[in-house]
Scaffold this active site. Structure first.
Site, PDB file in Angstrom:
ATOM      1  N   GLY A 113       0.839  -1.189   0.000  1.00 26.02           N
ATOM      2  CA  GLY A 113       0.000   0.000   0.000  1.00 26.02           C
ATOM      3  C   GLY A 113       0.876   1.240   0.000  1.00 26.02           C
ATOM      4  O   GLY A 113       2.066   1.173   0.304  1.00 26.02           O
ATOM      5  N   LYS A 114       0.307   2.371  -0.362  1.00 29.50           N
ATOM      6  CA  LYS A 114       1.041   3.640  -0.313  1.00 29.50           C
ATOM      7  C   LYS A 114       0.033   4.773  -0.408  1.00 29.50           C
ATOM      8  O   LYS A 114      -1.014   4.646  -1.035  1.00 29.50           O
ATOM      9  CB  LYS A 114       2.026   3.761  -1.477  1.00 29.50           C
ATOM     10  CG  LYS A 114       3.207   4.667  -1.182  1.00 29.50           C
ATOM     11  CD  LYS A 114       4.209   3.997  -0.249  1.00 29.50           C
ATOM     12  CE  LYS A 114       5.466   4.827  -0.123  1.00 29.50           C
ATOM     13  NZ  LYS A 114       6.490   4.132   0.684  1.00 29.50           N
ATOM     14  N   GLY A 115       0.375   5.903   0.207  1.00 26.23           N
ATOM     15  CA  GLY A 115      -0.546   7.030   0.152  1.00 26.23           C
ATOM     16  C   GLY A 115       0.138   8.328   0.496  1.00 26.23           C
ATOM     17  O   GLY A 115       1.343   8.371   0.755  1.00 26.23           O
TER      18      GLY A 115
END
Length: 424
Positions: A113-115
């Site tokens: 995941g990444k944000g």
């Protein structure tokens, strides 16, 4: 445009393009169902939110935030949150893909995941950053959780940011939930050694690579671009090991001493911006000149896309160990391959961060803290095991170190997809 086109060599490469290219190269060496490869070319989902902020002067401003979920076949999504003006949906997707590979290489029970938020954190007061973080946590609350998606610090965020994020989530849940994020201060459930872990793992992997090539560490020279959290800890680890760290840099420039720098005396750029390039050293250089120094090991530990088709032929290092995420473009990689310069990829070299995040997550779930000694011992063991897995593939196939690393990752991910099956 072809890779040989001069213009294409100078163009920046997106994280998504790089991640997909690396996936294709690994898949070419494995008998993996094309449906699984096609699935891994795309994220599971991308969440776009608007984050309102009340500024200190009473005005209100809207910011755009993202959270990309790539693949969760091996466990909850895991990856950083960054505050940076250039955050984009495409970047978050690409970086989430890299996190999937990184977790698989380390054999951790996580997916990628990444944000982040499109904002310059330097333009926020501490109070504004706290309010922005708390609202961002609330906007993402439906899609995060200790068994769903576990954010961590990244560019522009830090342990304090994670503490605010965890507190905001916990207040809405009605119970303290430290496992919703990692990279927190130890006083609120963080792990000792987490901040130093990415740089420490770069040092460990560099040490193992030197052993592989039968280099005497005491005769090895090292240049580190980016003396921030990753670069400083990697440089100090290698310095303590006996290597000669001859050059380091911050955003303002580099310092160089052919006889070796005392890395404990050079200040960390994260602590004192500008102090690295302003340090009293025999010679100063630009960041670009540092990349072209005649050294044994080059560690690009600042930002992505610094080794490109434009400068790859001028790099004189005998080995490159990636400390930053994506510092080498595909064009540069091809040039290094032709020149016989080994490139040890980021997804194993700087994987200490996510590895100690895993340790932190375990500590939070079990409500039992580990000592720094245990964390470092466990990190050493995990990094060496991952290195041996990659080395085995490298020795068995006519591939680059990056290909070998991705082959290890893809085999594990594909096997998990095949075992779990397709639903419905």
């Amino acid at each position: 445009m072809t890779a040989a086109d001069p213009q294409s060599e100078s163009e920046p490469e997106s994280a998504v393009d790089t991640a997909r290219h690396q996936l294709e190269r690994a898949a070419a060496h494995l008998d993996v169902d094309e449906g699984i490869v096609e699935r891994l070319r795309h994220p599971t989902s991308v969440h776009r939110v608007t984050v309102p902020l009340e500024r200190d002067d009473g005005s209100r401003e809207m910011f755009t935030g993202y959270r990309a979920h790539h693949d969760s076949v091996r466990g909850p999504y895991k990856g950083g949150l960054r505050y940076h003006p250039e955050v984009s949906e495409e970047e978050c997707i690409g970086l989430s893909m890299w996190m999937t590979w990184k977790c698989a290489v380390m054999d951790l029970p996580f997916g990628g995941g990444k944000g982040g938020i499109i904002v310059n954190p330097k333009e926020l007061s501490s109070d504004e950053k706290e309010r922005l973080t708390r609202r961002f946590a609330e906007e993402l609350r439906p899609v995060i959780g200790p068994m769903t998606d576990i954010p961590a610090p990244d560019m522009g965020t830090d342990p304090q940011t994670m503490a605010w994020f965890m507190d905001a989530y916990s207040m809405q849940q009605g119970e303290t939930t430290p496992g919703v994020v990692t990279g927190k201060p130890p006083i609120v459930g963080g792990s000792y050694g987490r901040e130093e872990a990415p740089g420490r793992s770069v040092g460990i992997i560099t040490r193992e690579a030197m052993k592989y090539y039968d280099w005497d560490v005491k005769e090895t020279t090292v240049a580190v671009q980016g003396f921030g959290s990753v670069g400083a800890n990697a440089a100090r680890y290698l310095d303590e090991l006996g290597a000669s760290v001859v050059a380091v840099s911050d955003v303002d420039g580099a310092i160089y001493d052919p006889d070796g720098l005392d890395t404990t005396d050079v200040e960390d750029h994260d602590e004192s911006p500008g102090m690295v390039s302003g340090y009293d050293a025999p010679e100063t250089l630009t960041n670009e000149e540092l990349l072209e120094l005649d050294v044994d090991v080059l560690v690009p530990a600042a930002i992505g896309n610094v080794l490109t088709g434009e400068n790859a032929r001028d790099v004189e290092a005998d080995m490159i160990v990636e400390g930053a995420n994506g510092p080498t473009t595909t064009t540069a990689e091809r040039i290094f391959e032709k020149r016989g310069i080994p490139v040890i990829p980021d997804i194993i070299a700087n994987a200490g961060g996510v590895t100690v995040s895993y340790f932190e997550w375990l500590q939070d779930i079990n409500r039992r803290a580990w000592s720094l000694e245990r964390v470092n011992d466990e990190l050493e063991s995990e990094m060496c095991t991952a290195w041996e897995d990659v080395r085995t593939e490298y020795d068995a196939r006519d591939v680059t170190w990056r290909d070998a690393t991705y082959i290890v990752a893809l085999e594990r991910i594909a096997s998990a997809h095949e075992t779990r099956g397709f639903w419905p």
